[in-house]
Design an enzyme around this catalytic site. Structure first.
Site, mmCIF file in Angstrom:
data_model
loop_
_atom_site.group_PDB
_atom_site.id
_atom_site.type_symbol
_atom_site.label_atom_id
_atom_site.label_comp_id
_atom_site.label_asym_id
_atom_site.label_seq_id
_atom_site.Cartn_x
_atom_site.Cartn_y
_atom_site.Cartn_z
ATOM 1 C CG HIS A 174 32.395 -7.966 8.672
ATOM 2 N ND1 HIS A 174 31.788 -8.843 7.794
ATOM 3 C CD2 HIS A 174 31.446 -7.688 9.613
ATOM 4 C CE1 HIS A 174 30.558 -9.091 8.170
ATOM 5 N NE2 HIS A 174 30.311 -8.404 9.282
ATOM 6 C CB CYS A 233 28.304 -6.027 10.415
ATOM 7 S SG CYS A 233 28.610 -6.621 12.098
#
Length: 399
Positions: free
Chosen positions: A326, A344
């Site tokens: 992301h 992430c």
């Protein structure tokens, strides 16, 4: 054709006493009058001796489901038998070599009304009906990917069941996968991340672009076992495989590269999870599960306390446990030089937006390099690609 009342055509009524036979009263209810192909004999001349004497192993309004339907003719030979439910769906079947019995290929489903029509080789017909008992519990399932979708080369065919499946081999036998290019693959039973029983069909290698896949789950009438319940319907779905591409994430160089048809399209700097603890990224291969766009990410949902609570753009889910790729503009100083996220794969707004627009659900993210926390379990997203082909095949109940 001679009239059916001719002495040369008469046969005396015989009742056979077998385990599948019905009582005399039941036979009377199941019998139907012959339909003569000649008009020379009045209908009133038909006698009990002219009526086809058939019996069905399932009777009444509370018949036991889960068995094939068997129709037996006491005398003569069957030509054709039709067994259909209230929606007109027919059970296919075959007449035995001796012509006296017909058996359906599939089992009778619970809570279903069936009409039976049998025709003899002499042109006589008989009709009857029965209804199976309603199930105490129904097992349902969800299918991924969705029908008529286009997915990436690593997307497995995934079936998650509402209730436990104890009769795994019996269920698996009724899941038929066909592909447009005879792709080699295998079913494997795993536990979904939420603890539910799940079975995935994974090809030996990534799908070839353009492959068309169909699942025909012929489950109506199958009992999934203790605490599981009955399946009362069939399921059919299909999907196509889109562009051949993957994302290669290098934890050592802190770079992510989109590869399409074997060629690098673009490489972008990134920062992955902080090594050495719960914040490390998963290694191995994860499959893009969903493109979720802008979502609220909160650390307590993934067991990391109150470390963060952010609205995050261009979010691409890779595991159920919360690993995403992301946009992470707050981490800009680490891109390309330090892995310093909460697990992430973070990129700049521009790079994340570009990658989000290029990838498709089902694309593999191959994470290599040092500092990961191992590989995700098969049920944590679609982690089965971290198993060898030989190991995956052992997860089939039919292996």
């Amino acid at each position: 054709m001679r009239p059916l009342s001719s002495p040369s055509r008469r046969r005396p009524l015989r009742t056979r006493h077998t385990g599948a036979a019905v009582t005399a009263a039941g036979l009377a209810a199941l019998a139907a009058a012959l339909t003569a192909c000649s008009g020379s004999t009045p209908a009133s001349a038909d006698t009990a001796a002219d009526k086809p004497d058939i019996s069905v192993n399932l009777q009444g309004k509370q018949a036991k489901a889960g068995s094939p339907v068997k129709v037996t003719l006491a005398d003569g030979k069957l030509k054709q038998v039709t067994v259909a439910d209230s929606k007109g769906e027919k059970l296919t079947g075959k007449v035995a070599a001796n012509g006296t019995t017909w058996t359906s290929d599939r089992k009778a489903a619970p809570g279903t009304s069936y009409k039976v029509e049998a025709t003899t080789d002499e042109g006589a017909s008989a009709r009857t009906s029965f209804r199976t008992a309603a199930p105490e519990q129904v097992n349902k399932l969800s299918l991924t990917p969705g029908k008529d979708t286009t997915v990436g080369v690593a997307q497995p065919l995934s079936v998650v069941f509402d209730h436990p499946v104890k009769n795994k081999a019996e269920v698996e036998k009724h899941l038929k996968v066909t592909t447009s290019n005879d792709t080699t693959g295998s079913w494997g039973w795993i536990k979904n991340y939420d603890g539910k029983d799940r079975i995935d069909w994974r090809p030996k290698d990534y799908w070839k672009s353009g492959t068309k896949v169909k699942l025909d789950a012929q489950l109506a009438g199958i009992n999934s076992g203790t605490d599981g319940g009955w399946f009362v319907r069939d399921y059919v779905t299909g999907f196509s495989v889109g562009k051949s591409q993957k994302v290669k994430v290098d934890l050592d160089s802190k770079q992510a590269t989109l590869v399409r048809d074997g060629r690098s399209v673009k490489t972008v700097p990134m920062s992955a999870g902080t090594p050495g603890g719960d914040k490390a990224s998963w290694g191995g291969t994860s499959v893009l599960m969903a493109k979720e766009g802008t979502i609220n990410m909160r650390s307590e949902t993934v067991g990391l306390g109150d470390a963060y609570d952010k609205m995050v753009d261009n979010s691409m889910r890779l595991t159920w446990s919360g690993m995403y790729a992301h946009a992470a503009p707050w981490n800009a100083s680490y891109f390309g030089n330090t892995n310093h996220s909460s697990g992430c794969i973070g990129m700049s707004d521009g790079d994340a937006s570009w990658l989000y627009g290029q990838v498709q659900v089902g694309d593999p993210f191959e994470v290599s390099g040092s500092g990961s926390k191992g590989v995700p379990d098969p049920g944590n997203g679609y982690g089965e690609w971290n198993l060898s082909w030989a190991d995956w095949q052992t997860k089939s109940a039919l292996s």
